[in-house]
Design an enzyme around this catalytic site. Sequence first.
Site, PDB file in Angstrom:
ATOM      1  N   HIS A 104       0.858  -1.171   0.000  1.00 58.66           N
ATOM      2  CA  HIS A 104       0.000   0.000   0.000  1.00 58.66           C
ATOM      3  C   HIS A 104       0.901   1.228   0.000  1.00 58.66           C
ATOM      4  O   HIS A 104       2.084   1.145   0.345  1.00 58.66           O
ATOM      5  CB  HIS A 104      -0.903   0.024   1.239  1.00 58.66           C
ATOM      6  CG  HIS A 104      -1.950  -1.049   1.243  1.00 58.66           C
ATOM      7  ND1 HIS A 104      -2.877  -1.190   0.236  1.00 58.66           N
ATOM      8  CD2 HIS A 104      -2.230  -2.029   2.145  1.00 58.66           C
ATOM      9  CE1 HIS A 104      -3.684  -2.209   0.515  1.00 58.66           C
ATOM     10  NE2 HIS A 104      -3.301  -2.742   1.661  1.00 58.66           N
ATOM     11  N   CYS A 146      -1.560   1.824  -4.649  1.00 59.90           N
ATOM     12  CA  CYS A 146      -2.591   2.763  -5.068  1.00 59.90           C
ATOM     13  C   CYS A 146      -2.070   4.186  -4.921  1.00 59.90           C
ATOM     14  O   CYS A 146      -1.205   4.473  -4.110  1.00 59.90           O
ATOM     15  CB  CYS A 146      -3.849   2.564  -4.231  1.00 59.90           C
ATOM     16  SG  CYS A 146      -5.289   3.374  -4.907  1.00 59.90           S
TER      17      CYS A 146
END
Length: 276
Positions: A104, A146
């Site tokens: 992440h 992301c």
Amino acid sequence: MTETDGFYKSREVFDPAEQYKMDHKRRGVALIFNHERFFWHLTLPERRGTNADRDNLTRRFSDLGFEVKCFNDLRAEELLLKIHEVSTSSHIDADCFICVFLSHGEGNHVYAYDAKIEIQTLTGLFKGDKCQSLVGKPKIFIIQACRGSQHDVPVVPLDMVDHQTDKLDNVTQVDAASVYTLPAGADFLMCYSVAEGYYSHRETVNGSWYIQDLCEMLARYGSSLEFTELLTLVNRKVSQRRVDFCKDPDAIGKKQVPCFASMLTKKLHFCPKPSK
């Protein structure tokens, strides 16, 4: 003397086809930091499918002659120690260096198991004053994370048929938070799974869209096509995908476009090395 040196440099023949030298003894090290689970206090979801990305990249980089080193769910302190060890080792007989983060991300950070790490802290360890044996050699960072809170709204040509998966249990998920495009310095290549401000998609069985398509292009053209041209093909492949199955109904039909920031100064070809 500085002005004189500059004058003579400006008179040198400029070769637009000049390539990085890839005839060293070793191809180089490829680090893969793979993060599936995170410390509960971070409240980050598991990244199901990331091990498929790790294994796929390991095969592709090994085929290109890299010495692949994989690390899973390292704490931030452990990760920094590993990457410092590599940055301070000798790369004098290596063609280049690759570092991959599967995690992440948020802002200018990526997440280790228990904390986030600034990307520029990592790239800074491989700049010329810190890692002299990689001066003038390609340093490639690949970040699957992301990078925002928006999905790319699809505008699909009428004659285009999007791929439909046959397995309903291969659900598409998104990697949390956002990562910014960061400059790193000469001979760096920063590869991002998605353009800034948008979601990066990952299938729970097959792995992330970006790594799936990157590995497919590496398998087909890794030793024949100039690397930034290959990355452009990856952009095209990923942009032709769409979300078919997702727990978030707002994500259905959404798309993704990767990007890369090249500070390379020559063409980059992973030419096959002679058999030992």
